[in-house]
Design a protein around this motif. Structure first.
Motif, PDB file in Angstrom:
ATOM      1  N   LEU A 310       0.825  -1.210   0.000  1.00  0.00           N
ATOM      2  CA  LEU A 310       0.000   0.000   0.000  1.00  0.00           C
ATOM      3  C   LEU A 310       0.859   1.260   0.000  1.00  0.00           C
ATOM      4  O   LEU A 310       0.506   2.267  -0.639  1.00  0.00           O
ATOM      5  CB  LEU A 310      -0.929  -0.003   1.215  1.00  0.00           C
ATOM      6  N   CYS A 311       1.981   1.237   0.723  1.00  0.00           N
ATOM      7  CA  CYS A 311       2.874   2.405   0.727  1.00  0.00           C
ATOM      8  C   CYS A 311       3.439   2.670  -0.661  1.00  0.00           C
ATOM      9  O   CYS A 311       3.560   3.822  -1.093  1.00  0.00           O
ATOM     10  CB  CYS A 311       4.024   2.177   1.717  1.00  0.00           C
ATOM     11  N   ILE A 312       3.768   1.604  -1.368  1.00  0.00           N
ATOM     12  CA  ILE A 312       4.311   1.763  -2.717  1.00  0.00           C
ATOM     13  C   ILE A 312       3.226   2.232  -3.684  1.00  0.00           C
ATOM     14  O   ILE A 312       3.444   3.123  -4.509  1.00  0.00           O
ATOM     15  CB  ILE A 312       4.928   0.432  -3.183  1.00  0.00           C
ATOM     16  N   LEU A 313       2.050   1.640  -3.574  1.00  0.00           N
ATOM     17  CA  LEU A 313       0.964   2.047  -4.455  1.00  0.00           C
ATOM     18  C   LEU A 313       0.523   3.479  -4.198  1.00  0.00           C
ATOM     19  O   LEU A 313       0.088   4.190  -5.120  1.00  0.00           O
ATOM     20  CB  LEU A 313      -0.228   1.105  -4.264  1.00  0.00           C
ATOM     21  N   ALA A 314       0.649   3.931  -2.950  1.00  0.00           N
ATOM     22  CA  ALA A 314       0.277   5.310  -2.629  1.00  0.00           C
ATOM     23  C   ALA A 314       1.153   6.312  -3.364  1.00  0.00           C
ATOM     24  O   ALA A 314       0.705   7.422  -3.695  1.00  0.00           O
ATOM     25  CB  ALA A 314       0.363   5.535  -1.125  1.00  0.00           C
ATOM     26  N   ASN A 315       2.398   5.926  -3.648  1.00  0.00           N
ATOM     27  CA  ASN A 315       3.302   6.839  -4.355  1.00  0.00           C
ATOM     28  C   ASN A 315       2.850   7.100  -5.786  1.00  0.00           C
ATOM     29  O   ASN A 315       3.273   8.077  -6.402  1.00  0.00           O
ATOM     30  CB  ASN A 315       4.726   6.262  -4.370  1.00  0.00           C
ATOM     31  N   VAL A 316       2.020   6.222  -6.315  1.00  0.00           N
ATOM     32  CA  VAL A 316       1.491   6.456  -7.663  1.00  0.00           C
ATOM     33  C   VAL A 316       0.633   7.714  -7.684  1.00  0.00           C
ATOM     34  O   VAL A 316       0.566   8.430  -8.695  1.00  0.00           O
ATOM     35  CB  VAL A 316       0.675   5.224  -8.119  1.00  0.00           C
ATOM     36  N   GLY A 333       7.672   1.713   3.126  1.00  0.00           N
ATOM     37  CA  GLY A 333       7.463   0.464   2.410  1.00  0.00           C
ATOM     38  C   GLY A 333       8.636  -0.490   2.547  1.00  0.00           C
ATOM     39  O   GLY A 333       8.460  -1.700   2.727  1.00  0.00           O
ATOM     40  N   LEU A 334       9.859   0.040   2.481  1.00  0.00           N
ATOM     41  CA  LEU A 334      11.056  -0.791   2.640  1.00  0.00           C
ATOM     42  C   LEU A 334      11.146  -1.375   4.038  1.00  0.00           C
ATOM     43  O   LEU A 334      11.545  -2.539   4.217  1.00  0.00           O
ATOM     44  CB  LEU A 334      12.307   0.034   2.326  1.00  0.00           C
ATOM     45  N   GLU A 335      10.798  -0.588   5.045  1.00  0.00           N
ATOM     46  CA  GLU A 335      10.865  -1.100   6.417  1.00  0.00           C
ATOM     47  C   GLU A 335       9.778  -2.150   6.661  1.00  0.00           C
ATOM     48  O   GLU A 335       9.988  -3.106   7.411  1.00  0.00           O
ATOM     49  CB  GLU A 335      10.743   0.050   7.417  1.00  0.00           C
ATOM     50  N   CYS A 336       8.615  -1.977   6.043  1.00  0.00           N
ATOM     51  CA  CYS A 336       7.566  -2.996   6.173  1.00  0.00           C
ATOM     52  C   CYS A 336       7.988  -4.301   5.527  1.00  0.00           C
ATOM     53  O   CYS A 336       7.730  -5.387   6.067  1.00  0.00           O
ATOM     54  CB  CYS A 336       6.265  -2.500   5.539  1.00  0.00           C
ATOM     55  N   ILE A 337       8.646  -4.214   4.383  1.00  0.00           N
ATOM     56  CA  ILE A 337       9.118  -5.441   3.741  1.00  0.00           C
ATOM     57  C   ILE A 337      10.266  -6.048   4.536  1.00  0.00           C
ATOM     58  O   ILE A 337      10.507  -7.259   4.494  1.00  0.00           O
ATOM     59  CB  ILE A 337       9.529  -5.160   2.276  1.00  0.00           C
ATOM     60  N   SER A 338      10.993  -5.218   5.285  1.00  0.00           N
ATOM     61  CA  SER A 338      12.018  -5.734   6.186  1.00  0.00           C
ATOM     62  C   SER A 338      11.387  -6.523   7.329  1.00  0.00           C
ATOM     63  O   SER A 338      11.929  -7.545   7.776  1.00  0.00           O
ATOM     64  CB  SER A 338      12.859  -4.581   6.749  1.00  0.00           C
ATOM     65  N   VAL A 339      10.236  -6.045   7.804  1.00  0.00           N
ATOM     66  CA  VAL A 339       9.476  -6.800   8.810  1.00  0.00           C
ATOM     67  C   VAL A 339       9.076  -8.163   8.245  1.00  0.00           C
ATOM     68  O   VAL A 339       9.162  -9.196   8.929  1.00  0.00           O
ATOM     69  CB  VAL A 339       8.228  -6.006   9.250  1.00  0.00           C
ATOM     70  N   THR A 340       8.651  -8.162   6.994  1.00  0.00           N
ATOM     71  CA  THR A 340       8.277  -9.415   6.346  1.00  0.00           C
ATOM     72  C   THR A 340       9.443 -10.400   6.343  1.00  0.00           C
ATOM     73  O   THR A 340       9.266 -11.592   6.636  1.00  0.00           O
ATOM     74  CB  THR A 340       7.830  -9.153   4.901  1.00  0.00           C
ATOM     75  N   PHE A 341      10.629  -9.915   6.015  1.00  0.00           N
ATOM     76  CA  PHE A 341      11.803 -10.797   5.956  1.00  0.00           C
ATOM     77  C   PHE A 341      12.119 -11.389   7.324  1.00  0.00           C
ATOM     78  O   PHE A 341      12.397 -12.590   7.449  1.00  0.00           O
ATOM     79  CB  PHE A 341      13.006 -10.012   5.433  1.00  0.00           C
ATOM     80  N   LEU A 390       5.953   1.083 -10.222  1.00  0.00           N
ATOM     81  CA  LEU A 390       5.423   1.178  -8.866  1.00  0.00           C
ATOM     82  C   LEU A 390       4.171   0.333  -8.697  1.00  0.00           C
ATOM     83  O   LEU A 390       3.959  -0.289  -7.647  1.00  0.00           O
ATOM     84  CB  LEU A 390       5.115   2.637  -8.522  1.00  0.00           C
ATOM     85  N   LEU A 391       3.332   0.315  -9.721  1.00  0.00           N
ATOM     86  CA  LEU A 391       2.116  -0.501  -9.643  1.00  0.00           C
ATOM     87  C   LEU A 391       2.454  -1.977  -9.478  1.00  0.00           C
ATOM     88  O   LEU A 391       1.822  -2.694  -8.694  1.00  0.00           O
ATOM     89  CB  LEU A 391       1.268  -0.291 -10.898  1.00  0.00           C
ATOM     90  N   VAL A 392       3.467  -2.435 -10.201  1.00  0.00           N
ATOM     91  CA  VAL A 392       3.849  -3.844 -10.119  1.00  0.00           C
ATOM     92  C   VAL A 392       4.505  -4.139  -8.775  1.00  0.00           C
ATOM     93  O   VAL A 392       4.188  -5.142  -8.110  1.00  0.00           O
ATOM     94  CB  VAL A 392       4.794  -4.214 -11.275  1.00  0.00           C
ATOM     95  N   TYR A 393       5.445  -3.249  -8.352  1.00  0.00           N
ATOM     96  CA  TYR A 393       6.119  -3.460  -7.071  1.00  0.00           C
ATOM     97  C   TYR A 393       5.137  -3.455  -5.900  1.00  0.00           C
ATOM     98  O   TYR A 393       5.348  -4.155  -4.910  1.00  0.00           O
ATOM     99  CB  TYR A 393       7.171  -2.364  -6.849  1.00  0.00           C
ATOM    100  N   GLY A 394       4.087  -2.672  -6.004  1.00  0.00           N
ATOM    101  CA  GLY A 394       3.118  -2.608  -4.919  1.00  0.00           C
ATOM    102  C   GLY A 394       2.106  -3.726  -4.954  1.00  0.00           C
ATOM    103  O   GLY A 394       1.647  -4.203  -3.903  1.00  0.00           O
ATOM    104  N   ALA A 395       1.741  -4.180  -6.146  1.00  0.00           N
ATOM    105  CA  ALA A 395       0.708  -5.216  -6.258  1.00  0.00           C
ATOM    106  C   ALA A 395       1.208  -6.587  -5.819  1.00  0.00           C
ATOM    107  O   ALA A 395       0.448  -7.364  -5.228  1.00  0.00           O
ATOM    108  CB  ALA A 395       0.209  -5.283  -7.701  1.00  0.00           C
ATOM    109  N   VAL A 396       2.466  -6.890  -6.087  1.00  0.00           N
ATOM    110  CA  VAL A 396       2.986  -8.233  -5.771  1.00  0.00           C
ATOM    111  C   VAL A 396       2.901  -8.558  -4.281  1.00  0.00           C
ATOM    112  O   VAL A 396       2.396  -9.625  -3.908  1.00  0.00           O
ATOM    113  CB  VAL A 396       4.420  -8.379  -6.310  1.00  0.00           C
TER     114      VAL A 396
END
Length: 445
Positions: A310-316, A333-341, A390-396
């Motif tokens: 959602l953070c990435i898609l918001a940048n659109v 968005g990067l920190e949230c994906i870091s939480v995922t890892f 950005l749409l692709v990076y956010g949708a995945v």
């Protein structure tokens, strides 16, 4: 007595575990540094076409420098999409009419321009040297920079497959895995070494093969079945866990490297931005460990994937002029994906039994590396429309969060050693009953 009790006797947290952690952390730190260095070594400096009136010393000696560099630039280089000097085209001949006060900068035709046939002039004020400036990876050749990232990340995947076995030689083999696969002699040696390093010499002297056989009789009786990569897909319970967890790893590699290797696109100070990523990553990971104790694995992993997307898609929707807001959303968005890892690393280890844990982790890493390899190629979609990447990076990550809901929660459950343990967990979930005392230690923080 089960393996967890044996581990308590030889020392479950001591010098041995500390040394193993250091041996793992040090190379990982260097690898991450190397992976992100292309933000700087491959940075794209400001550039324009080489123009005779501006860059030819003979032309400058003819007295034209009296017009001033701004005037010479106006008649030599057309304006680009960003209202600055065009980065990829120049006038075939000087457009002196543009010096007329009544003329506008748009009073020229496309036919009057040509590509940068004599090369480019780069701004070296920020980056003194980059591969882009050295090899002219701009304009029609800008896709080659993306291909360089693709080849590097593909090399990481190939290198992991080739040198993964060699790495097993800076590190000890898992005693739990050795015992569960029937390698008692080697497992006994590892446990004795752990006891010696942790200062449990009395335990080391009393730890014998007979003690292991009597302590792990039940576990060893059900763990001799051969296990391989195919086992992850042959067994129904493991097949579901494998297919449902791999998309999260793919989303992590795809989204993280897609954003982290293109920080310059944010049009902000990438040096400061890189520092912020590193500084914030430490408390974020510590906070993730605390949240995992309270909320469990599945909700944290699903929520972090959704939030990052959602953070990435918001940048659109954010205008390019609001670069600080765009940078903040990207950082979040990067920190949230870091939480995922962080969550995935723990969650994957708890989903799969000891006899297949590293096999499953290796397959998950392949998924992550595959996502990382594809990530730079997605940026090529920006030629068609700047918001497509950005749409692709956010949708995945948003889509991959759906598969997390298919996974079982593992908080406070016994760590499975055998395939049978995984099946037993599925049976207990299907038929709730009074929980018996686990035979191995609970996997809670």
């Amino acid at each position: 007595m089960a393996f967890s009790e044996l581990l308590d006797q030889v020392g479950s947290l001591g010098w041995f575990q500390g040394l193993q952690t250091v041996a793992l952390v040090v190379p990982i730190m260097w690898l991450n540094t190397h992976s992100l260095v292309e933000n700087f070594s491959g940075a794209v400096p400001s550039h324009r076409c080489w123009a005779p009136l501006l860059d030819n010393s003979t032309a400058q000696a003819s007295g034209l420098e009296a017009l001033g560099p701004e005037a010479l630039l106006a008649v030599s280089i057309p304006l680009g999409p960003n209202h600055g000097p065009h980065q990829c085209r120049r006038f075939r001949h000087p457009q002196w009419q543009l010096l007329d006060p009544n003329a506008t900068a748009t009073n020229w035709s496309e036919a009057a321009t040509e590509p940068c046939v004599d090369g480019w002039v780069y701004d070296h004020s920020t980056f003194t040297s980059t591969i882009v400036a050295e090899w002219d990876l701009v304009c029609d050749s800008q896709a080659l920079k993306t291909m360089a990232q693709f080849i590097f990340l593909a090399g990481v995947l190939v290198g992991a497959a080739i040198f993964g076995r060699a790495s097993d030689r800076w590190l000890a083999e898992s005693a739990r895995w050795l015992l569960m696969t029937g390698r008692l002699e080697k497992g006994l040696q590892e446990l004795q070494r752990v006891a010696a390093i942790n200062g449990k010499r009395a335990v080391r002297d009393t730890l014998t093969k007979e003690v292991l056989l009597s302590a792990l009789q039940e576990e060893l009786s059900v763990s001799q079945a051969p296990s391989s990569l195919c086992t992850l897909f042959r067994t129904p319970g493991l097949r579901l866990r494998t297919c449902a967890s791999t998309p999260s790893w793919f989303a992590f590699g795809f989204t993280f490297y897609g954003l982290a290797l293109d920080l310059q696109a944010l049009d902000s100070n990438i040096f400061l931005f890189q520092v912020l990523i590193g500084v914030l990553d430490i408390p974020v990971k510590i906070g993730t460990l605390m949240l995992l104790r309270c909320l469990g694995r599945r909700p944290i992993q699903a929520a972090s994937l959704v939030l990052s997307g959602l953070c990435i898609l918001a940048n659109v929707l954010v205008p390019l002029e609001m670069r600080y807001l765009r940078s903040a959303l990207t950082l979040l968005g990067l920190e949230c994906i870091s939480v995922t890892f962080t969550c995935m690393t723990i969650y994957t280890g708890e989903l799969f039994p000891t006899v297949l844990r590293m096999t499953a982790t290796g397959l998950s890493q392949v998924g992550a590396r595959g996502g990382a390899i594809l990530a730079p190629l997605v940026r090529l979609l920006g030629k068609h429309h700047p918001t497509l990447p950005l749409l692709v990076y956010g949708a995945v990550p948003v889509l991959s969060s759906v598969t997390v809901l298919l996974l079982p929660e593992t908080q406070s459950l016994p760590l499975p050693d055998t395939i049978q343990d995984v099946q037993n967990q599925a049976v207990k979930k299907a038929t709730p009953r009074t929980r018996e005392h686990p035979v191995v230690r609970s996997t809670q923080f």
